[in-house]
Design an enzyme around this catalytic site. Structure first.
Site, mmCIF file in Angstrom:
data_model
loop_
_atom_site.group_PDB
_atom_site.id
_atom_site.type_symbol
_atom_site.label_atom_id
_atom_site.label_comp_id
_atom_site.label_asym_id
_atom_site.label_seq_id
_atom_site.Cartn_x
_atom_site.Cartn_y
_atom_site.Cartn_z
ATOM 1 N N CYS A 274 31.487 47.077 37.189
ATOM 2 C CA CYS A 274 32.120 46.113 36.292
ATOM 3 C C CYS A 274 33.162 45.366 37.113
ATOM 4 C CB CYS A 274 32.726 46.778 35.062
ATOM 5 S SG CYS A 274 34.137 47.855 35.401
ATOM 6 N N ASP A 275 33.905 44.503 36.487
ATOM 7 C CA ASP A 275 34.821 43.654 37.237
ATOM 8 C C ASP A 275 35.891 44.467 37.953
ATOM 9 O OD1 ASP A 275 35.674 40.908 37.904
ATOM 10 O OD2 ASP A 275 37.478 41.469 36.831
#
Length: 478
Positions: free
Chosen positions: A390-391
């Site tokens: 994810c980010d």
């Protein structure tokens, strides 16, 4: 001019990752500063003059140097981090405001200069002189960048930081601050939440907090209320798998602070962005109306973090802002879902047709992303290393990895499952699992891996499909 691979959104996400990547690993240090301020500052719960001595040193020197080092390390490893730390000293030495933003600029820039120099002399150094040249090149670049900071760059960066803080104060004084939610909330859904919060808003908030003891800027991105209201609306008016998963997602969103839980629900019905904005404006207006204040950024955006980092007088306004945002976004989302009940289910309308188009020749990363495919261009024969990304690498991906590990253990399937930030996906990953809005970016970084796009990290049929596949591929481990 041709757009960059992956499109504008991927480019912006990568820039945002650079900004937020300098802050995210150091959140613990900023929370430590915020807790000390919340508890022991003159306006804190338990004022203590001796303990409060830590605050000025930490915000003036320690935190900017830490951010600068992290930015340099992202560009050129530990050498880049060392040079970035030296350069950061140059921009903060005469500054009258916390130079968090200055460190985010001078740190990566200094590391980039050293990286260019290292590449330029890499094959020109005589054997046996590598350590001498490496040490002096780092020392020279660090010293030069620090001197540049003292002689001019520091003043420019201080002016930029002060100007942004002054502009934010004007919005606060005029009551226009809540309108920023019109921009902030949609940006969050595009997975720019960390970039907007840690890369833009929070550095401004720390300047205000150091000067006034609190800042309302911290709440613009971190408020869990808008997303929570939408998840609660799905739990009441949704159908099928969405309705069943919305309740659990709401708990993780509000208590765990993993706001990415709400993004897939919103993206399934883009009209819900209006509800998200309405909740954000209502929450920010309530914070502003009752003078809510926080000593540091509540990160992750959990209700628990809001309680821990609010000032003594700002606790009840903080809770009121979350409640107002939740109620307004719930009401707006409920109205939208009630008028679109056929779309409030777990059916992926049009997905088979999109998949068929992909199989018959869709080209380009943007089209692959739009197809919402759960299949990758690459098909691995054997899967031994699975990576959730994810980010930030600490929110939804950590949760997804934990869920899959549990399912694999119950099924008796053996494989390595880890989680990481997208920018740190290892090259030897066999399978990468991301939320579908981030898959294009992940494919650019590790094109040789197989990729799976999913809507929900909390509950996805892709988990069971993957486990069945691993059982068939490795029957002895099933």
């Amino acid at each position: 001019m041709m757009p960059p691979p992956g499109g504008i959104r991927v480019t912006v996400q990568r820039l945002g990752r650079l900004l937020s990547g300098m802050m995210m690993p150091n959140i613990g240090a900023f929370i430590a500063w915020g807790l000390i301020a919340s508890l022991f500052a003159p306006a804190g719960w338990f004022p203590n003059e001796d303990f409060a001595k830590l605050l000025n040193l930490m915000i003036t020197y320690f935190l900017p140097i830490l951010v600068g080092y992290t930015g340099g390390q992202m560009i050129h490893g530990s050498r880049g981090g060392t040079v970035a730390s030296i350069a950061t000293i140059g921009v903060i030495i005469d500054s009258t405001v916390p130079m968090i933003l200055g460190a985010m600029i001078i740190g990566p820039l200094s590391a980039a200069v050293l990286k260019k120099l290292d590449h330029a002399v890499e094959r020109k150094v005589r054997p046996g002189s590598e350590m001498l040249v490496g040490s002096f090149s780092a020392g020279i670049v660090g010293a030069v960048m620090a001197l540049i900071g003292i002689t001019g760059a520091g003043a420019v960066l201080e002016a930029i930081s002060s100007g942004l803080a002054a502009g934010a104060q004007v919005l606060i004084d005029t009551g226009l601050l809540p309108l920023l939610s019109i921009l902030v909330e949609p940006a969050k859904v595009l997975f720019l939440n960390n970039a907007v919060g840690h890369g833009v808003l929070n550095p401004i908030g720390y300047i205000q907090s150091a000067q006034a003891g609190q800042s309302i800027i911290f709440v613009l991105e971190s408020n869990p209320g808008p997303g929570l209201g939408i998840l609660l609306a799905y739990s009441v008016l949704g159908r099928g798998r969405l309705k069943r998963s919305a309740g659990g997602a709401a708990v993780i969103h509000a208590i765990g602070g993993v706001h990415e839980m709400s993004f897939p629900f919103i993206l399934m019905q883009p009209r819900l962005i209006a509800a998200l904005i309405a909740g954000g404006v209502a929450g920010s207006f309530t914070f502003w109306l009752f003078d809510a204040g926080f000593t540091a950024a509540p990160s992750p955006g959990s209700i628990i973090a809001y309680v821990a980092l609010s000032t003594k007088e700002g606790l009840m306004p903080a809770l009121a802002g979350i409640l107002a945002a939740t109620v307004v976004s719930f009401s707006a989302a409920a109205f939208i879902l009630a008028n679109n009940r056929e779309q409030a289910s777990d059916a992926d309308v049009g997905l088979p047709e999109k998949l068929e188009k992909e199989k018959t020749g869709l080209n380009g990363m943007a089209e692959l992303e739009q197809a919402a495919s759960s299949r990758s261009v690459v098909k691995q024969a054997a899967i031994n290393k699975i990576v959730f990304a994810c980010d930030s690498g600490m929110g939804s991906s950590a949760m997804g990895a934990s869920i899959l590990r549990k399912k694999m253990k119950e099924a008796g399937v053996v494989a390595s499952v880890t989680n990481t930030a997208i920018s740190d996906i290892p090259e030897d990953a066999d399978l990468v699992i991301t939320q579908k809005s981030l898959t294009g970016r992940a494919r650019l970084l590790v094109p040789g891996a197989e990729h799976i796009s999913i809507d929900h990290f909390l509950k996805s049929p892709a988990y069971d499909d993957l486990i069945n596949r691993l059982k068939n591929d490795n029957p002895s481990k099933g």
